[in-house]
Design an enzyme around this catalytic site. Structure first.
Site, PDB file in Angstrom:
ATOM      1  N   HIS A 221       0.878  -1.165   0.000  1.00 37.46           N
ATOM      2  CA  HIS A 221       0.000   0.000   0.000  1.00 37.46           C
ATOM      3  C   HIS A 221       0.917   1.218   0.000  1.00 37.46           C
ATOM      4  O   HIS A 221       1.607   1.473   0.979  1.00 37.46           O
ATOM      5  CB  HIS A 221      -0.868  -0.061   1.274  1.00 37.46           C
ATOM      6  CG  HIS A 221      -1.743   1.118   1.484  1.00 37.46           C
ATOM      7  ND1 HIS A 221      -3.071   1.122   1.136  1.00 37.46           N
ATOM      8  CD2 HIS A 221      -1.502   2.345   2.016  1.00 37.46           C
ATOM      9  CE1 HIS A 221      -3.605   2.289   1.452  1.00 37.46           C
ATOM     10  NE2 HIS A 221      -2.673   3.049   1.986  1.00 37.46           N
ATOM     11  N   CYS A 254      -2.734  14.482   2.418  1.00 33.50           N
ATOM     12  CA  CYS A 254      -2.395  14.331   3.829  1.00 33.50           C
ATOM     13  C   CYS A 254      -2.618  15.671   4.492  1.00 33.50           C
ATOM     14  O   CYS A 254      -2.057  16.683   4.069  1.00 33.50           O
ATOM     15  CB  CYS A 254      -0.933  13.890   3.946  1.00 33.50           C
ATOM     16  SG  CYS A 254      -0.377  13.792   5.633  1.00 33.50           S
TER      17      CYS A 254
HETATM   18 ZN    ZN Z   1      -3.044   4.855   2.998  1.00 30.63          ZN
END
Ligand code: ZN
Length: 325
Positions: A221, A254
């Site tokens: 991931h 983020c």
């Molecule tokens: Zn992630």
């Protein structure tokens, strides 16, 4: 050298599984909430494009992540799609119970190798995460054959944490061994923070595989936070990894790194593999259509990626066909 995970044991060396995580990893990082019917339509379009595994949500408190409040309904709809492996993220036993009730095929429990991040993220120490993994595994074992979801433990922040920095490899391997010991069916490696590079990706895959057995480490991931997403994916592929998480439009970002993109971009990842002759079974035109639905469902979110904007090269052969598992 390619060790193929048993769920996809018909996959050959030039075939990969793209696991779309946009509806979970992407949406949970968005400021806006996508309405349930738009999500359902988007997931259907993703499956229509040929994606065979989609992480459609997470069973967390709706107070913490209101974007995921409709996960049960989303799963119940998604499992009706023929041939689709429906995956969800769960932070604990309660989440796993809800996941099983809704009919999810795959459950992922994140274990942040940074204990500080683990406590911050799911309010559990490493010991507590392992206890929870054991309880989830017992619950799965109590189900009749054929009703048991696949259970993945995911090593989050494996390439470093924004709170703790680099995590010693011994700690990471210990987490992997304990997750397997607690009853996970496989362990995934997650670059939650986008700190990884091709060399560190190769090294960690080798180490974790050596520690717990290659066939239990099939997936990565990756985030594209610093632009190394595809380079890291290629390194992982060359190490024999066969499952790649990615997100349509690189959705997400983020909150602590303004301007940073989220997961690796599904469109670009599919383009890379298909150009190389590695089969994904995913049709790029189908992904572009799904991207339009995503843009309509979340008009305020920025979408990333190059292939959707540039289009495919002249003479590019369309999607390759992957034989059903
Ligand atoms: Zn992630």
């Amino acid at each position: 050298m390619f060790v193929v995970f048993e769920r996809y044991d018909r996959m050959s060396a030039n075939q990969v599984l793209i696991s779309e995580v946009g509806p979970r990893d992407g949406l949970q990082n968005c400021k806006t909430i996508m309405p349930t019917e738009k999500k359902t339509g988007w997931i259907a379009a993703l499956a229509e494009a040929g994606l065979r595994e989609i992480e459609v949500g997470s069973f967390v408190s709706p107070k913490l992540l209101p974007q995921m409040a409709d996960t049960a309904e989303i799963v119940e709809n998604a499992v009706k799609i023929q041939g689709l492996e429906v995956a969800v993220l769960v932070p604990n036993l309660k989440g796993a119970e809800l996941a099983i009730k809704s009919g999810a095929h795959k459950i992922t429990l994140p274990m942040s190798v940074s204990e500080t991040h683990s406590i911050r993220n799911i309010r559990r120490t490493h010991d507590q995460v392992i206890e929870e993994a054991g309880r989830i595994s017992d619950l799965i074992k109590s189900l009749p054959d054929g009703k048991r979801p696949h259970f993945e433990g995911s090593l989050s922040t494996a390439f470093g944490c924004t709170l703790e920095g680099a995590i010693p490899e011994s700690v990471i391997l210990n987490c992997a061994e304990r997750l397997m010991g607690a009853g996970c069916s496989e362990v995934g490696i997650s670059d939650t923070t986008g700190y990884g590079d091709p060399t560190s990706v190769r090294k960690l895959i080798r180490s974790v595989r050596e520690a717990i057995g290659a066939k239990y480490v099939a997936g990565v991931h990756l985030h594209n936070t610093r632009g190394l997403g595809l380079a890291n994916a290629l390194a992982a592929y060359e190490e024999g990894i066969t499952t790649f998480d990615s997100s349509l439009g690189g959705l997400g970002g983020c909150p602590t790194a303004p301007g940073a993109s989220g997961n690796i971009v599904t469109e670009d990842l599919v383009f890379m593999f298909e150009s190389m002759g590695v089969k994904t079974g995913v049709d790029l035109d189908g992904l572009f259509k799904a991207r339009e639905l995503l843009a309509q469902g979340l008009p305020e979110e920025e979408l990333y990626g190059f292939t959707a904007n540039a289009g495919v090269p002249l003479g590019f052969e369309g999607a390759s066909v992957v034989e059903p598992a």
